[in-house]
Write an enzyme that holds these catalytic residues in place. Structure first.
Site, PDB file in Angstrom:
ATOM      1  CG  HIS A 161      -2.079  -0.940   1.082  1.00 26.60           C
ATOM      2  ND1 HIS A 161      -2.665  -1.574   2.149  1.00 26.60           N
ATOM      3  CD2 HIS A 161      -2.768  -1.355  -0.017  1.00 26.60           C
ATOM      4  CE1 HIS A 161      -3.662  -2.331   1.727  1.00 26.60           C
ATOM      5  NE2 HIS A 161      -3.742  -2.214   0.407  1.00 26.60           N
ATOM      6  CD  GLU A 164      -0.616   0.176   4.619  1.00 27.68           C
ATOM      7  OE1 GLU A 164      -0.051  -0.919   4.433  1.00 27.68           O
ATOM      8  OE2 GLU A 164      -1.847   0.277   4.772  1.00 27.68           O
ATOM      9  CG  ASP A 252      -8.839  -4.921  -1.801  1.00 29.71           C
ATOM     10  OD1 ASP A 252      -8.610  -5.632  -0.801  1.00 29.71           O
ATOM     11  OD2 ASP A 252      -9.310  -3.776  -1.732  1.00 29.71           O
ATOM     12  CE1 TYR A 344     -13.744 -13.259   3.737  1.00 31.13           C
ATOM     13  CE2 TYR A 344     -15.169 -11.624   2.715  1.00 31.13           C
ATOM     14  CZ  TYR A 344     -14.943 -12.574   3.696  1.00 31.13           C
ATOM     15  OH  TYR A 344     -15.907 -12.847   4.621  1.00 31.13           O
ATOM     16  CD  GLU A 363      -2.712  -4.027   8.882  1.00 27.06           C
ATOM     17  OE1 GLU A 363      -2.139  -2.916   8.790  1.00 27.06           O
ATOM     18  OE2 GLU A 363      -3.434  -4.498   7.991  1.00 27.06           O
TER      19      GLU A 363
END
Length: 393
Positions: A161, A164, A252, A344, A363
């Site tokens: 991401h 991040e 995703d 998911y 995380e």
């Protein structure tokens, strides 16, 4: 650090002279013969060569004593076995042991910074193996770094991401610390690193989404800036951008209940949560999936932010040992462990579904992305135990 091999010297001698494990010397030089010839150039990992000026009255002997260096290492770097022939020189080459991490942790960690750090790491620790596993939408190489020769194959990826990006500097800092400890026979948290080199092959993809990371940090300086600004709802502030440059969320993108995630996510490309028109449509996600199939990892970790939580399990398709592993991850980090969430199509989900092996989403930190760099030290210290456990479990 490169040296020129002298007549009569052996690889074992150089390993002992610089106090570096012989296997690392061999692997730094792609040497399978375990022999060398005079005049060959030899890489010594963990060192750089520095030129210094001799002060009046100094000699090779005094420099060796003052800097706690083996005298023969100075002979070797200065092309002599005779100390008296060097003491009148104005300059001298000395070996400097690289022992501290140099990974940038006080500024946003972009693609250029990553490449600079990879170049420096591979120069100092040439036993690292690197591979380009694919290219981003804008053609930036996606790098995999490998350390070790062991039969157990573990993988970590980061910066999937865009906002991040701190995860890339965290995992590169661990890699730097691990390489230094291996080379200079140091411990990390009381653990000797040397056995892991023979037991584990560590794979790291530190920046899965280089286009997105640069967009999040630097803004829309890409060729088609107008389009990406439109995807960002007209804003030039890309600090909350998670997706790749086409507005597709790479986590995703994996074929593990992708249809269900597609229904719950965004319906159009944008900063986050749009899974694309089909799984693995994006080159970054496809490169990671292809690497995983080819390498057949025993265990994987995908690093994200934030929440100080470790997600594990996917529809009961994870093996029983996953719970034992996540409990150890939780113990050494203080992070919570959460088995199932209504999310998911992530890399970890696909790995557990496809291979029925342990996979984890880590995380890091707490707050709003992008996490402030003031959290870096705390994040690293908490996650360090997990990275080590990834090796010893």
């Amino acid at each position: 650090m490169k040296i020129t091999v002298r007549e009569g010297d052996t690889l074992w001698y150089y390993s002992q002279l610089f106090d570096v494990p012989l296997q690392l010397v061999l692997d730094s030089n792609n040497n399978t013969r375990k022999s060398i010839e005079a005049g060959e150039e030899l890489e010594i990992p963990g060192y750089i060569k520095k030129e210094i000026n001799l002060d009046k009255g100094e000699s090779l002997w005094s420099i060796a004593t003052k800097r706690h260096l083996p005298l023969d290492s100075l002979f070797l770097l200065n092309g002599s076995r005779d100390a008296d022939s060097i003491n009148e020189k104005s300059t001298l080459f000395i070996p400097i042991k690289v022992s501290k991490s140099f990974i940038q942790s006080d500024k946003p960690y972009d693609f250029n910074t990553l490449n600079k750090d990879i170049r420096r790491l591979t120069a100092i620790y040439p036993f690292i193996r690197q591979e380009t596993i694919g290219h981003s939408v804008l053609g930036k190489p996606i790098k995999e770094l490998n350390v070790g020769n062991g039969p157990k194959k573990v993988h970590i990826n980061a910066a999937m991401h865009a906002n991040e990006w701190i995860t890339a500097s965290v995992i590169m800092t661990f890699l730097n610390d691990y390489l230094g400890a291996l080379t200079h026979r140091k411990t990390i948290r009381g653990l000797t690193m040397a056995p892991f080199y023979d037991q584990v092959t560590l794979s790291i993809v530190p920046m899965v989404n280089p286009d997105g990371v640069d967009l999040s940090i630097h803004g829309a300086d890409v060729e088609d800036a107008r389009k990406v600004i439109e995807l960002n709802h007209g804003s030039r502030d890309f600090s909350i951008w998670k997706a790749n440059i086409r507005g597709i969320d790479l986590n995703d993108q994996f074929p593990a209940m992708w249809e269900e995630e597609r229904k719950e996510g965004e319906s159009d490309p944008g900063p986050r949560d749009y899974g694309g028109e089909k799984p693995l449509s994006e080159p970054e996600a496809l490169a990671l999936a292809d690497l995983t199939k080819r390498k057949n990892f025993d265990r994987v970790i995908a690093i994200h932010t934030q929440g100080e939580v470790i997600y594990w399990g996917f529809n009961g398709q994870e093996p029983p040992e996953t719970e034992y592993i996540v409990n150890e991850f939780s113990r050494v980090s203080g992070y919570d462990a959460e088995r199932y969430v209504e999310s998911y199509a992530g890399y970890k989900d696909w790995f557990e579904q496809e291979f029925h092996k342990p996979g984890f989403t880590l995380e890091l930190g707490k707050g709003e992305n992008p996490l402030p760099l003031t959290q870096f030290h705390e994040i690293y210290q908490k996650s360090l135990g997990i990275f080590l456990a990834h090796l010893y479990l």
